[in-house]
Write an enzyme that holds these catalytic residues in place. Sequence first.
Site, short mmCIF file in Angstrom:
data_model
loop_
_atom_site.label_atom_id
_atom_site.label_comp_id
_atom_site.label_asym_id
_atom_site.label_seq_id
_atom_site.Cartn_x
_atom_site.Cartn_y
_atom_site.Cartn_z
N GLU A 127 18.45 124.72 5.89
CA GLU A 127 19.12 125.92 6.39
C GLU A 127 19.12 127.06 5.37
O GLU A 127 19.47 128.18 5.72
CB GLU A 127 20.55 125.60 6.81
CG GLU A 127 20.62 124.74 8.06
CD GLU A 127 22.04 124.50 8.53
OE1 GLU A 127 22.98 124.83 7.76
OE2 GLU A 127 22.22 123.99 9.65
N HIS A 170 15.01 119.12 -1.11
CA HIS A 170 13.94 118.46 -0.36
C HIS A 170 14.26 116.98 -0.14
O HIS A 170 13.98 116.43 0.93
CB HIS A 170 12.61 118.61 -1.10
CG HIS A 170 12.17 120.03 -1.26
ND1 HIS A 170 12.29 120.71 -2.45
CD2 HIS A 170 11.60 120.90 -0.38
CE1 HIS A 170 11.81 121.93 -2.30
NE2 HIS A 170 11.39 122.08 -1.06
N GLY A 224 5.99 122.03 -2.11
CA GLY A 224 6.03 121.37 -3.40
C GLY A 224 7.10 121.95 -4.30
O GLY A 224 8.02 122.63 -3.85
N ALA A 225 6.98 121.65 -5.61
CA ALA A 225 8.03 122.01 -6.58
C ALA A 225 9.37 121.52 -6.07
O ALA A 225 10.34 122.26 -5.96
CB ALA A 225 8.04 123.51 -6.86
N LEU A 226 9.41 120.24 -5.77
CA LEU A 226 10.53 119.65 -5.03
C LEU A 226 11.79 119.51 -5.88
O LEU A 226 11.73 119.40 -7.10
CB LEU A 226 10.12 118.29 -4.47
CG LEU A 226 8.86 118.27 -3.59
CD1 LEU A 226 8.62 116.88 -3.05
CD2 LEU A 226 8.95 119.29 -2.46
#
EC number: 6.3.2.1
Length: 282
Positions: free
Chosen positions: A148, A37, A31-33
Amino acid sequence: MQIVRNIDDLRQEVAKLRISGAPVALVPTMGALHRGHVALVDAARSRGCEVVVSIFVNPTQFGPSEDLDAYPRREAADAAMLDGAGATLLWAPDVATMYPPGFATSISVGGVSERWDGAARPGHFAGVATVVTKLFQQVKPDIAFFGEKDFQQLAVIRRFVADLDIDIEIVGVPTQRDDDGLALSSRNAYLSPEERVTARTLPRALGEAAAAIGRGGDVAAALAAAIARLAEAGFDPIDYVALVDAASLEPIDRLDGPARLIAAARLGGTRLIDNLAVEPAP
């Protein structure tokens, strides 16, 4: 986009997704995108996938003095972002669903997990490997996408997927960065305005070291210069700055193949990590 919270509903919805014949992709998150993301979702959609995103703040990958309680949680905003990005399904289990009473299994990945963040954060990668394995078992995706930026995490996941004959393609997606080069991270929200300005020193120091090494410069000198620049900027402690083999993450002192420059350091109360590919200059 649907949101599901129990395993039976998840399996039913994933079975429906498979009717079309499109591959199912999993994008695991806490979360806390942010845009990083979204880039994972974009990468999955570019492969023609039905995209399942998980949001679960996994307690087993946090140490006792780390930021589990403070870690940002904003499911409604995250769901809106994912819906706009074209995700198909959001899997949002709670802790009791993922770790019911009596849960007693942990997956330990040797070798690639033992140095660097594995040494700085004991137990972290066992927590990561365990929760990712559970997510793989729950969703049973064809493909899974990881950023990455967490390069050692990606290497650990690739290692246990290969070792355990898990039939899932693992795709690494390049790090997304702000305009000044800082790698996007949910934890960047912890930085004060002054620290945020200082934080850009990390990618700049790594960039200078990578360029020097790529030109054939002395590896130890390049690493020492990067460490000195970070220390001068106020990073403390500096957990590591190292040149490693891109597959094994073992330290190397010259370029003989794919290599990565990796770093972790704390700025104020925030631990930042970053990495860059290192290639010989043309």
